[in-house]
Design a protein around this motif. Sequence first.
Motif, short mmCIF file in Angstrom:
data_model
loop_
_atom_site.label_atom_id
_atom_site.label_comp_id
_atom_site.label_asym_id
_atom_site.label_seq_id
_atom_site.Cartn_x
_atom_site.Cartn_y
_atom_site.Cartn_z
N LEU A 5 34.50 39.75 28.28
CA LEU A 5 34.85 41.12 28.64
C LEU A 5 34.74 41.38 30.14
O LEU A 5 35.42 42.24 30.67
N ILE A 6 33.89 40.66 30.81
CA ILE A 6 33.72 40.84 32.25
C ILE A 6 34.32 39.64 32.96
O ILE A 6 33.91 38.50 32.74
N GLU A 7 35.30 39.91 33.82
CA GLU A 7 35.95 38.85 34.59
C GLU A 7 35.35 38.81 35.98
O GLU A 7 34.95 39.83 36.52
N GLU A 8 35.30 37.62 36.57
CA GLU A 8 34.79 37.46 37.93
C GLU A 8 35.87 36.82 38.79
O GLU A 8 36.58 35.93 38.34
N TYR A 9 35.95 37.26 40.04
CA TYR A 9 36.91 36.72 40.99
C TYR A 9 36.20 36.45 42.30
O TYR A 9 35.38 37.25 42.74
N ARG A 10 36.52 35.34 42.92
CA ARG A 10 35.89 34.96 44.19
C ARG A 10 36.85 34.06 44.93
O ARG A 10 37.47 33.18 44.35
N HIS A 11 36.96 34.28 46.21
CA HIS A 11 37.81 33.46 47.08
C HIS A 11 36.92 32.90 48.18
O HIS A 11 36.33 33.66 48.95
N PRO A 18 45.43 36.99 46.92
CA PRO A 18 45.47 38.07 45.93
C PRO A 18 45.06 37.51 44.57
O PRO A 18 45.78 36.74 43.97
N TYR A 19 43.86 37.86 44.09
CA TYR A 19 43.36 37.22 42.89
C TYR A 19 43.37 38.10 41.65
O TYR A 19 43.06 37.63 40.56
N LEU A 20 43.70 39.34 41.78
CA LEU A 20 43.84 40.20 40.60
C LEU A 20 45.07 41.07 40.81
O LEU A 20 45.05 41.99 41.63
N ILE A 21 46.14 40.75 40.11
CA ILE A 21 47.39 41.48 40.27
C ILE A 21 47.70 42.17 38.95
O ILE A 21 47.93 41.52 37.93
N GLY A 22 47.67 43.49 38.99
CA GLY A 22 47.99 44.28 37.80
C GLY A 22 49.42 44.78 37.88
O GLY A 22 50.17 44.43 38.79
N PRO A 23 49.82 45.63 36.96
CA PRO A 23 51.19 46.13 36.97
C PRO A 23 51.47 47.07 38.15
O PRO A 23 52.61 47.16 38.60
N LYS A 24 50.45 47.74 38.67
CA LYS A 24 50.67 48.71 39.74
C LYS A 24 49.96 48.38 41.05
O LYS A 24 50.34 48.85 42.09
N TRP A 25 48.87 47.61 41.00
CA TRP A 25 48.09 47.35 42.21
C TRP A 25 47.54 45.93 42.16
O TRP A 25 47.53 45.30 41.12
N GLN A 26 47.09 45.49 43.32
CA GLN A 26 46.46 44.17 43.40
C GLN A 26 45.23 44.23 44.29
O GLN A 26 45.14 45.06 45.20
N VAL A 27 44.29 43.35 43.98
CA VAL A 27 43.09 43.19 44.79
C VAL A 27 43.12 41.78 45.36
O VAL A 27 43.41 40.82 44.65
N ALA A 28 42.84 41.69 46.64
CA ALA A 28 42.84 40.40 47.31
C ALA A 28 41.58 40.29 48.15
O ALA A 28 40.89 41.28 48.40
N THR A 107 42.96 46.17 48.79
CA THR A 107 43.67 46.69 47.63
C THR A 107 44.96 47.33 48.12
O THR A 107 44.97 48.07 49.11
N GLU A 108 46.06 47.04 47.39
CA GLU A 108 47.37 47.57 47.74
C GLU A 108 48.27 47.49 46.51
O GLU A 108 47.85 46.99 45.47
N ASP A 109 49.51 47.97 46.62
CA ASP A 109 50.44 47.89 45.51
C ASP A 109 50.64 46.44 45.08
O ASP A 109 50.59 45.53 45.91
N ALA A 110 50.91 46.26 43.80
CA ALA A 110 51.13 44.92 43.24
C ALA A 110 52.25 44.19 43.96
O ALA A 110 53.29 44.79 44.28
N ASN A 111 52.01 42.92 44.22
CA ASN A 111 52.99 42.00 44.80
C ASN A 111 53.46 42.38 46.21
O ASN A 111 54.50 41.92 46.65
N THR A 112 52.68 43.18 46.91
CA THR A 112 53.00 43.51 48.30
C THR A 112 53.18 42.24 49.13
O THR A 112 54.07 42.15 49.97
N HIS A 113 52.35 41.25 48.87
CA HIS A 113 52.38 39.99 49.63
C HIS A 113 53.68 39.20 49.43
O HIS A 113 53.95 38.27 50.18
N LEU A 114 54.50 39.61 48.48
CA LEU A 114 55.75 38.89 48.21
C LEU A 114 56.94 39.44 48.99
O LEU A 114 58.02 38.88 48.90
N GLY A 115 56.76 40.55 49.72
CA GLY A 115 57.92 41.00 50.47
C GLY A 115 57.85 42.35 51.14
O GLY A 115 58.69 42.64 51.97
N ASP A 116 56.89 43.20 50.80
CA ASP A 116 56.83 44.52 51.45
C ASP A 116 56.05 44.44 52.75
O ASP A 116 54.97 45.00 52.89
#
Length: 140
Positions: A5-11, A18-28, A107-116
Amino acid sequence: MNKKLIEEYRHSKEGYNPYLIGPKWQVAQLNFQPDLAPDAIKKVDIHYQTDETFLLMSGQAVLIAAEIQENRIAFEITTMKPKVLYNIPRGCWHNIALSRDAEVSITEDANTHLGDYEFHYLNEKEQKELSEMIEFVWKK
């Protein structure tokens, strides 16, 4: 119940991930990379579709905002404080200078790193001006 139930992310590597990309936002996470050293900033970038938030998790960082009008650039910089959320509104040129041990959550909109994004490369005079501003506020 075998589902975790609890996910962990680390870079832990250099640069942006960008390690968590949802339908509307992403966390990197952004870690130091050589072109983000305080004396190495050569460009600023802009996003047209999203604000971008920055949270200093460790190390030192200077957040850079810029306004470009009629081929003239005006910089605004701030030394980031840990646990303070900073927002760069969409349509604002920006970059960040990092210490070698810096880790920043973004944190920013999803997939920003792909072209915005678009880059503005600084000329030598602009690089020198920005470097001097960063040096003035940088904590040694």
